[in-house]
Scaffold this active site. Structure first.
Site, PDB file in Angstrom:
ATOM      1  N   HIS A 229      -3.227  -7.448 -11.734  1.00 34.78           N
ATOM      2  CA  HIS A 229      -4.021  -6.199 -11.771  1.00 34.78           C
ATOM      3  C   HIS A 229      -5.422  -6.505 -11.242  1.00 34.78           C
ATOM      4  O   HIS A 229      -5.563  -6.968 -10.121  1.00 34.78           O
ATOM      5  CB  HIS A 229      -3.988  -5.672 -13.222  1.00 34.78           C
ATOM      6  CG  HIS A 229      -4.569  -4.302 -13.437  1.00 34.78           C
ATOM      7  ND1 HIS A 229      -4.857  -3.428 -12.425  1.00 34.78           N
ATOM      8  CD2 HIS A 229      -4.897  -3.663 -14.586  1.00 34.78           C
ATOM      9  CE1 HIS A 229      -5.344  -2.306 -12.944  1.00 34.78           C
ATOM     10  NE2 HIS A 229      -5.383  -2.421 -14.256  1.00 34.78           N
ATOM     11  N   HIS A 270       1.877  -2.967  -4.292  1.00 34.87           N
ATOM     12  CA  HIS A 270       1.345  -2.021  -5.287  1.00 34.87           C
ATOM     13  C   HIS A 270       2.509  -1.325  -5.972  1.00 34.87           C
ATOM     14  O   HIS A 270       3.530  -1.063  -5.347  1.00 34.87           O
ATOM     15  CB  HIS A 270       0.455  -0.974  -4.608  1.00 34.87           C
ATOM     16  CG  HIS A 270      -0.480  -0.301  -5.548  1.00 34.87           C
ATOM     17  ND1 HIS A 270      -0.104   0.797  -6.295  1.00 34.87           N
ATOM     18  CD2 HIS A 270      -1.745  -0.587  -5.892  1.00 34.87           C
ATOM     19  CE1 HIS A 270      -1.121   1.170  -7.059  1.00 34.87           C
ATOM     20  NE2 HIS A 270      -2.125   0.336  -6.843  1.00 34.87           N
ATOM     21  N   ASP A 327      -7.652  -4.890  -3.615  1.00 39.89           N
ATOM     22  CA  ASP A 327      -8.231  -6.211  -3.922  1.00 39.89           C
ATOM     23  C   ASP A 327      -8.264  -7.156  -2.744  1.00 39.89           C
ATOM     24  O   ASP A 327      -8.820  -8.253  -2.848  1.00 39.89           O
ATOM     25  CB  ASP A 327      -7.417  -6.854  -5.061  1.00 39.89           C
ATOM     26  CG  ASP A 327      -7.563  -6.067  -6.356  1.00 39.89           C
ATOM     27  OD1 ASP A 327      -6.536  -5.665  -6.933  1.00 39.89           O
ATOM     28  OD2 ASP A 327      -8.715  -5.828  -6.757  1.00 39.89           O
TER      29      ASP A 327
HETATM   30  C1  SDX Z   1      -4.354  -3.285  -8.752  1.00 41.92           C
HETATM   31  O1  SDX Z   1      -1.655   0.341 -10.734  1.00 41.92           O
HETATM   32  C2  SDX Z   1      -2.752   0.416 -10.092  1.00 41.92           C
HETATM   33  O2  SDX Z   1      -3.149   1.460  -9.620  1.00 41.92           O
HETATM   34  C3  SDX Z   1      -3.520  -0.896  -9.961  1.00 41.92           C
HETATM   35  C4  SDX Z   1      -4.766  -0.821  -9.089  1.00 41.92           C
HETATM   36  C5  SDX Z   1      -5.852   0.010  -9.721  1.00 41.92           C
HETATM   37  O3  SDX Z   1      -6.730   0.503  -8.972  1.00 41.92           O
HETATM   38  O4  SDX Z   1      -5.878   0.121 -10.967  1.00 41.92           O
HETATM   39  O5  SDX Z   1      -4.438  -0.292  -7.818  1.00 41.92           O
HETATM   40  C6  SDX Z   1      -5.371  -2.213  -8.899  1.00 41.92           C
HETATM   41  O6  SDX Z   1      -3.966  -3.863  -9.727  1.00 41.92           O
HETATM   42  C7  SDX Z   1      -3.779  -3.558  -7.383  1.00 41.92           C
HETATM   43  C8  SDX Z   1      -2.674  -4.661  -7.401  1.00 41.92           C
HETATM   44  C9  SDX Z   1      -3.376  -6.021  -7.434  1.00 41.92           C
HETATM   45  N1  SDX Z   1      -2.388  -7.097  -7.596  1.00 41.92           N
HETATM   46  C10 SDX Z   1      -2.105  -7.948  -6.585  1.00 41.92           C
HETATM   47  O7  SDX Z   1      -2.557  -7.874  -5.444  1.00 41.92           O
HETATM   48  C11 SDX Z   1      -1.170  -9.095  -6.994  1.00 41.92           C
HETATM   49  C12 SDX Z   1      -0.126  -9.293  -5.898  1.00 41.92           C
HETATM   50  N2  SDX Z   1       0.741  -8.135  -5.927  1.00 41.92           N
HETATM   51  C13 SDX Z   1       2.005  -8.279  -6.628  1.00 41.92           C
HETATM   52  O8  SDX Z   1       1.962  -9.098  -7.767  1.00 41.92           O
HETATM   53  C14 SDX Z   1       2.712  -6.937  -6.778  1.00 41.92           C
HETATM   54  O9  SDX Z   1       2.715  -6.347  -5.557  1.00 41.92           O
HETATM   55  C15 SDX Z   1       2.239  -5.940  -7.801  1.00 41.92           C
HETATM   56  C16 SDX Z   1       2.039  -6.535  -9.151  1.00 41.92           C
HETATM   57  C17 SDX Z   1       0.976  -5.288  -7.383  1.00 41.92           C
HETATM   58  C18 SDX Z   1       3.337  -4.910  -7.875  1.00 41.92           C
HETATM   59  O10 SDX Z   1       4.384  -5.609  -8.430  1.00 41.92           O
HETATM   60  P1  SDX Z   1       5.837  -5.053  -8.425  1.00 41.92           P
HETATM   61  O11 SDX Z   1       5.834  -3.605  -8.759  1.00 41.92           O
HETATM   62  O12 SDX Z   1       6.704  -5.943  -9.253  1.00 41.92           O
HETATM   63  O13 SDX Z   1       6.216  -5.160  -6.956  1.00 41.92           O
HETATM   64  P2  SDX Z   1       7.587  -4.616  -6.491  1.00 41.92           P
HETATM   65  O14 SDX Z   1       8.653  -4.780  -7.535  1.00 41.92           O
HETATM   66  O15 SDX Z   1       7.396  -3.244  -5.960  1.00 41.92           O
HETATM   67  O16 SDX Z   1       7.958  -5.654  -5.349  1.00 41.92           O
HETATM   68  C19 SDX Z   1       8.995  -5.354  -4.523  1.00 41.92           C
HETATM   69  C20 SDX Z   1       9.381  -6.682  -3.859  1.00 41.92           C
HETATM   70  C21 SDX Z   1       9.816  -7.768  -4.831  1.00 41.92           C
HETATM   71  O17 SDX Z   1      10.713  -8.592  -4.115  1.00 41.92           O
HETATM   72  P3  SDX Z   1      12.352  -8.244  -4.209  1.00 41.92           P
HETATM   73  O18 SDX Z   1      12.695  -8.335  -5.699  1.00 41.92           O
HETATM   74  O19 SDX Z   1      12.527  -6.846  -3.667  1.00 41.92           O
HETATM   75  O20 SDX Z   1      13.017  -9.300  -3.372  1.00 41.92           O
HETATM   76  O21 SDX Z   1       8.236  -7.213  -3.164  1.00 41.92           O
HETATM   77  C22 SDX Z   1       7.925  -8.501  -3.686  1.00 41.92           C
HETATM   78  C23 SDX Z   1       8.562  -8.588  -5.060  1.00 41.92           C
HETATM   79  O22 SDX Z   1       8.869  -9.945  -5.354  1.00 41.92           O
HETATM   80  N3  SDX Z   1       6.464  -8.574  -3.753  1.00 41.92           N
HETATM   81  C24 SDX Z   1       5.731  -9.516  -3.169  1.00 41.92           C
HETATM   82  C25 SDX Z   1       4.400  -9.169  -3.431  1.00 41.92           C
HETATM   83  N4  SDX Z   1       4.360  -8.035  -4.151  1.00 41.92           N
HETATM   84  C26 SDX Z   1       5.643  -7.668  -4.353  1.00 41.92           C
HETATM   85  N5  SDX Z   1       6.095 -10.617  -2.459  1.00 41.92           N
HETATM   86  C27 SDX Z   1       5.076 -11.372  -2.001  1.00 41.92           C
HETATM   87  N6  SDX Z   1       3.762 -11.093  -2.197  1.00 41.92           N
HETATM   88  C28 SDX Z   1       3.391 -10.003  -2.915  1.00 41.92           C
HETATM   89  N7  SDX Z   1       2.100  -9.727  -3.126  1.00 41.92           N
END
Ligand code: SDX
Length: 393
Positions: A229, A270, A327
């Site tokens: 987050h 996201h 971010d």
């Molecule tokens: C914020 O909710 C909000 O609005 C938050 C926010 C706000 O203003 O309050 O916008 C602020 O928190 C932004 C997010 C910041 N976090 C990061 O940048 C951390 C890196 N991002 C990931 O950890 C991830 O993308 C999340 C946590 C943001 C979302 O996680 P999800 O929902 O579990 O992602 P997903 O399930 O939709 O992912 C789909 C696929 C998965 O792979 P498969 O199972 O389909 O094979 O994409 C992969 C995930 O493993 N994946 C990534 C990835 N993010 C998702 N792979 C590599 N790098 C990434 N960053």
């Protein structure tokens, strides 16, 4: 209308609440604060006016804004005893740990006579949080570098006042660069609110129990700290430093695609946006402008741009609709402003305090609001009888 949302992979979530504050269309990359597009607010407004818009629902008249600004300005001091509390931390404690505790401690200073049934007292609590979080945030930074805490200068505007409390030293006059204050004000606007994200949902869940707003916002700060987050902005800079140079970008992209690597592209992806995060676009453009105006040449910007370019062309990211989020570029600007990476999520918390208090206020007057009580899908044992210890194993 059903209140149900279906995420990718068919995961269905029920709406946790009704809210009129922020609207997001994740597929179209749309973000509205009280109906106003984020790009218009970023271009034309300022953080304090946006905070009042989020809290009250309408853009203020000049008189309304002046009153709000006066109220916030005259509640910026923290209780002297909070400095004693702060000095109990080791100097190398993470600033988010300190801020979470400092904000929670407001409950001990203002909670006892807080009547949540009184709208004026609720509003005063929200204004106290808007006013004191920057003061406490700067104090946490000063403690971490062994400098004396600076009192807020109420003749300065909101962001200038914060920068003064962060960087002013008795030895020499602080030269506040207008471009720095403008850049930080814009970043605060972009981070002010974002619907029911994890930390705002936390604030609402704690608020639904009738806990005081200081405890609610302290809980929100704790939730924001996580690297998935708000902690992502600090993690992005660590990732860019680890990658080090543009020629290492393709290796990083390959690692991020390997599920066993434990490496994710921080600042990418996201829960809601399956298109470009509109805030990331604005921050990326800002990055170039701010670094140029500050005369900062940060090689990590080139690494970030190459990383974005490579990921956006790669099927793994395209198929999963993974785009840069808020971010991804923000840390490069914070760094150019002289803010250390350990303070990046504290910046996010200062800005998001506007959203958190707005959601708390909205919840307090929602006639349908009930105590939060998520349910679960039970996957444990079926009913069974107790076994004496000599019958186990
Ligand atoms: C914020 O909710 C909000 O609005 C938050 C926010 C706000 O203003 O309050 O916008 C602020 O928190 C932004 C997010 C910041 N976090 C990061 O940048 C951390 C890196 N991002 C990931 O950890 C991830 O993308 C999340 C946590 C943001 C979302 O996680 P999800 O929902 O579990 O992602 P997903 O399930 O939709 O992912 C789909 C696929 C998965 O792979 P498969 O199972 O389909 O094979 O994409 C992969 C995930 O493993 N994946 C990534 C990835 N993010 C998702 N792979 C590599 N790098 C990434 N960053």
């Amino acid at each position: 209308e059903t209140g149900y949302f279906t995420y990718d992979h068919g995961f269905t979530a029920t709406a946790s609440c009704k809210s009129a504050i922020t609207y997001i269309d994740g597929d179209e990359g749309v973000l509205l604060y009280r109906g106003y597009p984020i790009d218009q607010l970023a271009e034309k407004s300022n953080f304090l006016e946006v905070s009042q818009l989020l809290m009250d629902g309408e853009l203020p008249t000049q008189a309304e804004f002046s009153k709000f600004e006066h109220e916030v300005t005259h509640h910026t001091m923290m209780h002297e005893a909070q400095k004693t509390f702060l000095h109990g931390f080791r100097h190398d404690a993470h600033p988010m740990a300190m801020l979470c505790s400092m904000v929670g401690s407001l409950s001990a200073f203002y909670h006892d006579n807080l009547d949540l049934e009184d709208p004026e007292q609720r509003r005063m609590a929200a204004i106290r949080l808007m006013a004191k979080v920057p003061t406490m945030a700067a104090a946490c930074y000063r403690h971490s570098i062994g400098w004396p805490v600076r009192y807020p200068r109420n003749n300065l505007e909101y962001v200038d006042r914060f920068l003064h409390m962060m960087f002013e030293v008795p030895a020499e006059p602080l030269e506040l660069k207008p471009v720095a204050a403008k850049a930080l004000d814009l970043l605060f606007i972009l981070h002010a609110d974002h619907e029911q994200n994890a930390s705002t949902s936390t604030v609402r869940l704690v608020g639904s129990t009738g806990a005081n707003p200081y405890a609610c916002v302290a809980a929100g700060i704790a939730a924001l700290w996580g690297p998935a987050h708000g902690g992502a902005n600090e993690a992005v800079l660590r990732m860019l430093e680890e990658i080090g140079s543009p020629d290492k970008v393709s290796t990083a992209v390959d690692r991020a695609k390997d599920k066993n690597s434990g490496f994710r592209l921080m600042g990418f992806g996201h829960r809601v946006y399956k298109n470009f995060d509109p805030r990331a676009k604005i921050i990326r453009e800002m990055c170039h402008k701010v670094l140029e105006e500050l005369g900062v040449d940060d090689p990590l910007l080139e690494v970030a741009m190459r990383l974005e370019e490579a990921a956006l062309k790669d099927d793994y990211f395209v198929q999963r609709k993974l785009y840069p989020n808020v971010d991804f570029y923000s840390g490069i600007i914070y760094k150019a402003l002289g803010i250390p990476k350990e303070m990046f999520t504290v910046m996010f918390a200062i800005a998001r305090t506007a959203g958190w208090v707005s959601h708390w206020l909205e919840q307090q007057v929602d006639p349908e609001a009930k105590i939060g009580r998520p349910r679960q899908i039970y996957t444990g044992a079926t009913p069974r009888d107790y076994l004496a210890v000599d019958q186990r194993g």
